[in-house]
Design an enzyme around this catalytic site. Structure first.
Site, PDB file in Angstrom:
ATOM      1  CG  ASP A 103      -6.381  -1.051  -6.339  1.00 50.16           C
ATOM      2  OD1 ASP A 103      -6.948  -1.616  -5.408  1.00 50.16           O
ATOM      3  OD2 ASP A 103      -5.325  -0.281  -6.214  1.00 50.16           O
ATOM      4  CE  LYS A 140      -1.998   0.867  -3.826  1.00 53.05           C
ATOM      5  NZ  LYS A 140      -3.309   1.160  -4.266  1.00 53.05           N
ATOM      6  NE  ARG A 187      -5.358  20.338  -8.890  1.00 56.99           N
ATOM      7  CZ  ARG A 187      -5.167  20.312  -7.760  1.00 56.99           C
ATOM      8  NH1 ARG A 187      -5.411  20.854  -6.700  1.00 56.99           N
ATOM      9  NH2 ARG A 187      -4.256  19.300  -7.253  1.00 56.99           N
ATOM     10  CB  THR A 237      -0.978  -0.158   0.944  1.00 53.24           C
ATOM     11  OG1 THR A 237      -2.072   1.117   0.984  1.00 53.24           O
ATOM     12  CG2 THR A 237      -0.360   0.128   2.664  1.00 53.24           C
TER      13      THR A 237
END
Ligand code: ATR
Length: 300
Positions: free
Chosen positions: A84, A47, A150, A43
């Site tokens: 994931d 990663k 963004r 984690t």
């Protein structure tokens, strides 16, 4: 959740937290085989940093550029995977959302689920690590994915890298896609890399919101009380739209807004459980009790 799953299946296994400082991640994973571990989750912040210490990566881990699951193989070598995206798709599936080509974890019987939504146009907000796994999974399943970020350059880089990776695996993908889905897949003729497009956030939202059937927040907005919405509040959600927020530690304003306007709102808790369920299956070779795992991480 893993210990709850081991207990439910009567497996004499244990899952333990092992904090590792960044400079020792190589030493740590290289010791797993000698210590008798069958695998590990990796984690934040390891990663990406763990990759040079592994023997092989799955195509998905390579494409996403991050590893969340390690499998220690019988010869002691280390395989890096990323569950994931599979966890995200499995949770969509569990909520009756079937992106063409997607598969649930083994305990879900597709025919028994009313798949009320079959989105082919997705809008992903954000272009960080979490977005990469989600975008790859959606596009691989056949959806058109608009990525709004963004920093638009980051969205562009993501689309380029994942587009190239998808092209490389396109043949296997089309071979795997089930025939029922192919028949109603509106985007089947679109090349994988052309399914991805990058856009500025928030300027492009009005244009993208209108056609998006599935909207996924992968930004960190909503993690903390008082965060601004990762959305333009003047843009209404609508019934039939699915709004998924990867955030799972608290109810987000985005999901509250979506729900109040009649859209289907889903938080990231199920994705957390399902990425774990997939890892569980890789380590044990046994079908994961996903519901038990979800129950274990749900707030009491
Ligand atoms: P993760 O690996 O969890 O995805 P990350 O790589 O730090 O985390 O990505 C966080 C995402 O949230 C990015 O897409 C980021 O946008 P930028 O690429 O422009 O930084 C987005 N994000 C964070 N704060 C934001 C804000 N105030 N407004 C809009 N987007 C924001």
């Amino acid at each position: 959740m893993h210990n709850a799953a081991f207990a439910a299946l009567g497996l004499d296994w244990a899952y333990v937290p092992l904090p590792v400082p960044p400079e020792r991640v190589g030493e740590a994973v290289r010791g797993l085989a000698a210590l008798g571990f069958a695998g590990a989750n990796i984690t934040v912040p390891h990663k990406q940093a763990v990759i040079p210490f592994l023997d092989e990566l799955t195509p998905i881990a390579r494409a996403v550029g991050a590893v969340n699951t390690l499998v220690v193989r019988p010869d002691g070598s280390l395989l890096g995977d990323n569950t994931d995206g599979a966890g995200f798709m499995a949770d969509l599936w569990a909520h009756g959302v079937r992106v063409c080509g997607s598969m649930g974890v083994s305990e879900y019987k597709p025919s028994a689920l009313p798949h009320s939504h079959t989105p082919t146009r997705a809008l992903v907000l954000g272009a960080g690590g979490a977005a990469r796994a989600v975008v790859y999974a959606l596009a691989e399943a056949g959806a058109r994915v608009a990525v709004a970020n963004r920093t638009q350059d980051r969205a562009q880089a993501l689309c380029q890298a994942l587009g190239a990776a998808l092209e490389a695996t396109a043949e296997t993908q089309s071979a795997q896609r089930d025939s029922e889905c192919l028949s109603d897949l509106r985007v089947s003729a679109v090349r994988p890399s052309s399914r991805l497009s990058a856009h500025p956030f928030p300027d492009a939202l009005p244009e993208l919101a209108a056609e998006a059937e599935l909207i996924v927040n992968t930004t960190s907005l909503g993690l903390h009380e008082g965060d601004p919405l990762p959305w333009d509040a003047a843009l209404p959600f609508r019934p039939g739209q699915v709004v998924y927020d990867l955030i799972y530690n608290r109810p987000t304003a985005l999901l509250a807004l979506a729900r109040s306007q009649g859209a289907t709102a889903i938080d990231g808790l199920g994705m957390l459980a399902h990425q774990g369920a997939r890892a569980f299956e890789l380590w044990t070779g046994v079908a994961a009790p996903a519901e038990v795992m979800l129950e274990a991480i749900r707030e009491p």
